[in-house]
Design a protein around this motif. Structure first.
Motif, PDB file in Angstrom:
ATOM      1  N   SER A 136       0.808  -1.222   0.000  1.00 41.52           N
ATOM      2  CA  SER A 136       0.000   0.000   0.000  1.00 41.52           C
ATOM      3  C   SER A 136       0.839   1.270   0.000  1.00 41.52           C
ATOM      4  O   SER A 136       0.361   2.340  -0.388  1.00 41.52           O
ATOM      5  N   THR A 137       2.099   1.176   0.428  1.00 36.42           N
ATOM      6  CA  THR A 137       2.982   2.352   0.484  1.00 36.42           C
ATOM      7  C   THR A 137       4.419   1.906   0.212  1.00 36.42           C
ATOM      8  O   THR A 137       4.709   0.717   0.094  1.00 36.42           O
ATOM      9  N   GLY A 138       5.301   2.898   0.132  1.00 39.37           N
ATOM     10  CA  GLY A 138       6.734   2.641   0.116  1.00 39.37           C
ATOM     11  C   GLY A 138       7.220   1.766  -1.016  1.00 39.37           C
ATOM     12  O   GLY A 138       6.761   1.860  -2.157  1.00 39.37           O
ATOM     13  N   ILE A 139       8.168   0.877  -0.700  1.00 38.87           N
ATOM     14  CA  ILE A 139       8.790   0.026  -1.710  1.00 38.87           C
ATOM     15  C   ILE A 139       7.764  -0.913  -2.329  1.00 38.87           C
ATOM     16  O   ILE A 139       7.772  -1.147  -3.542  1.00 38.87           O
ATOM     17  N   GLY A 140       6.864  -1.461  -1.522  1.00 40.63           N
ATOM     18  CA  GLY A 140       5.861  -2.381  -2.042  1.00 40.63           C
ATOM     19  C   GLY A 140       4.950  -1.730  -3.061  1.00 40.63           C
ATOM     20  O   GLY A 140       4.633  -2.320  -4.105  1.00 40.63           O
ATOM     21  N   MET A 173       5.046  -3.583 -16.564  1.00 40.68           N
ATOM     22  CA  MET A 173       5.611  -4.736 -17.273  1.00 40.68           C
ATOM     23  C   MET A 173       4.538  -5.711 -17.741  1.00 40.68           C
ATOM     24  O   MET A 173       4.856  -6.721 -18.378  1.00 40.68           O
ATOM     25  N   GLY A 174       3.281  -5.452 -17.376  1.00 44.73           N
ATOM     26  CA  GLY A 174       2.195  -6.305 -17.823  1.00 44.73           C
ATOM     27  C   GLY A 174       1.969  -7.549 -16.990  1.00 44.73           C
ATOM     28  O   GLY A 174       1.447  -8.552 -17.481  1.00 44.73           O
ATOM     29  N   SER A 175       2.333  -7.499 -15.710  1.00 44.30           N
ATOM     30  CA  SER A 175       2.132  -8.640 -14.819  1.00 44.30           C
ATOM     31  C   SER A 175       0.712  -8.675 -14.264  1.00 44.30           C
ATOM     32  O   SER A 175       0.007  -7.666 -14.250  1.00 44.30           O
ATOM     33  N   HIS A 176       0.319  -9.841 -13.784  1.00 48.60           N
ATOM     34  CA  HIS A 176      -0.857  -9.983 -12.929  1.00 48.60           C
ATOM     35  C   HIS A 176      -0.384  -9.747 -11.494  1.00 48.60           C
ATOM     36  O   HIS A 176       0.583 -10.386 -11.053  1.00 48.60           O
ATOM     37  N   VAL A 177      -1.029  -8.856 -10.749  1.00 46.70           N
ATOM     38  CA  VAL A 177      -0.577  -8.578  -9.386  1.00 46.70           C
ATOM     39  C   VAL A 177      -1.701  -8.789  -8.381  1.00 46.70           C
ATOM     40  O   VAL A 177      -2.850  -8.404  -8.608  1.00 46.70           O
ATOM     41  N   LEU A 178      -1.347  -9.423  -7.272  1.00 44.49           N
ATOM     42  CA  LEU A 178      -2.228  -9.559  -6.111  1.00 44.49           C
ATOM     43  C   LEU A 178      -1.510  -8.894  -4.955  1.00 44.49           C
ATOM     44  O   LEU A 178      -0.405  -9.303  -4.580  1.00 44.49           O
ATOM     45  N   LEU A 179      -2.119  -7.835  -4.413  1.00 42.19           N
ATOM     46  CA  LEU A 179      -1.461  -6.993  -3.424  1.00 42.19           C
ATOM     47  C   LEU A 179      -2.092  -7.173  -2.052  1.00 42.19           C
ATOM     48  O   LEU A 179      -3.311  -7.337  -1.941  1.00 42.19           O
ATOM     49  N   THR A 180      -1.270  -7.126  -1.013  1.00 37.02           N
ATOM     50  CA  THR A 180      -1.780  -7.208   0.350  1.00 37.02           C
ATOM     51  C   THR A 180      -1.169  -6.090   1.189  1.00 37.02           C
ATOM     52  O   THR A 180      -0.053  -5.634   0.943  1.00 37.02           O
ATOM     53  N   ALA A 181      -1.919  -5.655   2.189  1.00 32.38           N
ATOM     54  CA  ALA A 181      -1.467  -4.677   3.185  1.00 32.38           C
ATOM     55  C   ALA A 181      -2.595  -4.540   4.205  1.00 32.38           C
ATOM     56  O   ALA A 181      -3.689  -5.083   4.026  1.00 32.38           O
ATOM     57  N   ARG A 182      -2.341  -3.761   5.247  1.00 31.66           N
ATOM     58  CA  ARG A 182      -3.362  -3.590   6.289  1.00 31.66           C
ATOM     59  C   ARG A 182      -4.444  -2.595   5.881  1.00 31.66           C
ATOM     60  O   ARG A 182      -5.598  -2.743   6.255  1.00 31.66           O
ATOM     61  N   THR A 183      -4.077  -1.561   5.113  1.00 30.60           N
ATOM     62  CA  THR A 183      -4.988  -0.440   4.855  1.00 30.60           C
ATOM     63  C   THR A 183      -5.721  -0.629   3.537  1.00 30.60           C
ATOM     64  O   THR A 183      -5.145  -0.479   2.451  1.00 30.60           O
ATOM     65  N   GLU A 184      -7.014  -0.932   3.607  1.00 31.82           N
ATOM     66  CA  GLU A 184      -7.794  -1.249   2.413  1.00 31.82           C
ATOM     67  C   GLU A 184      -7.921  -0.054   1.475  1.00 31.82           C
ATOM     68  O   GLU A 184      -7.804  -0.192   0.250  1.00 31.82           O
ATOM     69  N   ALA A 185      -8.166   1.141   2.023  1.00 31.33           N
ATOM     70  CA  ALA A 185      -8.365   2.317   1.177  1.00 31.33           C
ATOM     71  C   ALA A 185      -7.130   2.594   0.319  1.00 31.33           C
ATOM     72  O   ALA A 185      -7.247   2.916  -0.874  1.00 31.33           O
ATOM     73  N   ARG A 186      -5.956   2.469   0.897  1.00 29.85           N
ATOM     74  CA  ARG A 186      -4.727   2.700   0.130  1.00 29.85           C
ATOM     75  C   ARG A 186      -4.531   1.610  -0.922  1.00 29.85           C
ATOM     76  O   ARG A 186      -4.087   1.888  -2.041  1.00 29.85           O
ATOM     77  N   LEU A 187      -4.854   0.388  -0.561  1.00 27.15           N
ATOM     78  CA  LEU A 187      -4.730  -0.710  -1.519  1.00 27.15           C
ATOM     79  C   LEU A 187      -5.634  -0.496  -2.729  1.00 27.15           C
ATOM     80  O   LEU A 187      -5.248  -0.772  -3.865  1.00 27.15           O
ATOM     81  N   GLN A 188      -6.841  -0.016  -2.487  1.00 27.04           N
ATOM     82  CA  GLN A 188      -7.770   0.263  -3.592  1.00 27.04           C
ATOM     83  C   GLN A 188      -7.166   1.258  -4.567  1.00 27.04           C
ATOM     84  O   GLN A 188      -7.237   1.079  -5.789  1.00 27.04           O
ATOM     85  N   ASN A 189      -6.547   2.303  -4.026  1.00 24.60           N
ATOM     86  CA  ASN A 189      -5.916   3.319  -4.885  1.00 24.60           C
ATOM     87  C   ASN A 189      -4.754   2.735  -5.682  1.00 24.60           C
ATOM     88  O   ASN A 189      -4.571   3.059  -6.864  1.00 24.60           O
ATOM     89  N   VAL A 190      -3.954   1.885  -5.033  1.00 25.02           N
ATOM     90  CA  VAL A 190      -2.812   1.288  -5.719  1.00 25.02           C
ATOM     91  C   VAL A 190      -3.286   0.365  -6.840  1.00 25.02           C
ATOM     92  O   VAL A 190      -2.730   0.369  -7.945  1.00 25.02           O
ATOM     93  N   VAL A 191      -4.321  -0.426  -6.578  1.00 23.94           N
ATOM     94  CA  VAL A 191      -4.867  -1.329  -7.596  1.00 23.94           C
ATOM     95  C   VAL A 191      -5.390  -0.536  -8.796  1.00 23.94           C
ATOM     96  O   VAL A 191      -5.139  -0.894  -9.959  1.00 23.94           O
ATOM     97  N   GLU A 192      -6.105   0.551  -8.533  1.00 16.74           N
ATOM     98  CA  GLU A 192      -6.605   1.391  -9.628  1.00 16.74           C
ATOM     99  C   GLU A 192      -5.460   1.937 -10.468  1.00 16.74           C
ATOM    100  O   GLU A 192      -5.523   1.942 -11.708  1.00 16.74           O
ATOM    101  N   ARG A 193      -4.410   2.377  -9.806  1.00 16.92           N
ATOM    102  CA  ARG A 193      -3.255   2.911 -10.530  1.00 16.92           C
ATOM    103  C   ARG A 193      -2.564   1.810 -11.342  1.00 16.92           C
ATOM    104  O   ARG A 193      -2.112   2.052 -12.477  1.00 16.92           O
TER     105      ARG A 193
END
Length: 293
Positions: free
Chosen positions: A43-47, A57-77
């Motif tokens: 959700s932040t930083g290096i991750g 690079m065109g990968s499929h990504v599954l992301l995890t972190a504690r903060t759902e709102a930030r994860l939503q923004n990262v997924v959209e980006r």
């Protein structure tokens, strides 16, 4: 002086040989196209930056972190940047059920997994050890045990794909310094476990690579907030660091040292003159700014 030369010259030879053969590896972003990658602590930083690089690079990504709102923004980006697909699961990695949930999502959605990047960390202060053993247990659960749990759950899928495990660690897991006792303990544990596991995979002829990433001071928000009052050095950029981690994982390297000159020099000095390294470390801190808890 003669004894030092006998140690130094062979050591430098090994370093140069390693650099020469590593430099021959060629990384191409196409190596990650269509690959199925889990990134924790995304959700932040290096991750977060790794998620964006993988998306480009065109990968499929599954992301995890504690903060759902930030994860939503990262997924959209990530989707805007060209990810083949992007999903997230929020929650604390200290939860015993989360590793299985994450791997179940990867298997149900993608049918497999190519790369697991373990990057999450728990909260820890840069200060004198307070004697809080409970904090050490909690931090060990997040920074170490959950890494083992996720890697264990992922191994069957990674064996099928002949994939990779990338473990984001720290120079604090190679060289013990002051003010990081609980954190450093978790990082030393990562080194011990995953280096041992790598050897067992080799013995069993299992083609799953393990890359241990030894990072120095990086300009993530959490790192700068924690140590900038004590460490005057300029931190390395998280964007470049994230790319180097992906590169090392794709090339199936044993270890990544970033930033390379600083971390590599410290590791070499530790093996040749540990007392001198201790003195240099202490002299580089603004000790008057460190508070006892």
């Amino acid at each position: 002086m003669g004894r030092l030369k006998k140690i130094l010259i062979p050591s430098l030879g090994l370093v140069l040989a390693f650099w020469f053969y590593s430099a021959r590896d060629t990384f191409k972003p196409e190596m990650l196209r269509g690959k199925r990658v889990i990134v924790t602590g995304a959700s932040t930083g290096i991750g977060e930056q790794m998620a964006y690089h993988l998306a480009r690079m065109g990968s499929h990504v599954l992301l995890t972190a504690r903060t759902e709102a930030r994860l939503q923004n990262v997924v959209e980006r990530c989707l805007e940047l060209g990810a083949a697909s992007a999903r997230y699961i929020s929650g604390s990695m200290a939860s015993p059920s989360l590793p299985e949930e994450v791997l179940r999502e990867a298997e149900n959605t993608w049918g497999g997994l190519d790369m697991l990047i373990l990057n999450h960390i728990g909260q820890s202060s840069f200060t004198f050890f307070s004697g809080d053993v409970g904090h050490v247990r909690t931090l060990m659960e997040t920074n170490f045990v959950s890494y083992v749990a996720l890697a264990t759950a992922a191994l069957p899928l990674l064996k099928e794909s002949e994939g990779s495990i990338v473990v984001v660690s720290s120079i604090a897991g190679k060289i013990a310094g002051p003010f990081t006792a609980p954190y450093s303990a978790t990082k030393f544990a990562l080194d011990g476990f995953f280096s041992s596991l790598r050897q067992e995979l080799i013995i069993d002829k299992v083609n799953v690579s393990i890359t241990l990433c030894i990072l120095g001071y990086i300009n993530t928000e959490s790192a700068v907030r924690a140590v900038s009052h004590v460490i005057p050095q300029t931190p390395a950029p998280k964007e470049e660091c994230a790319l180097e981690i992906i590169r090392a994982g794709a090339l199936r390297r044993r270890e990544l040292h970033y930033p390379s000159p600083a971390v590599g020099s410290m590791l070499l000095l530790r093996s040749l003159a540990p007392e001198l390294l201790d003195s240099l470390l202490l002299s580089s801190y603004r000790l008057e700014n460190v508070r006892r808890t």
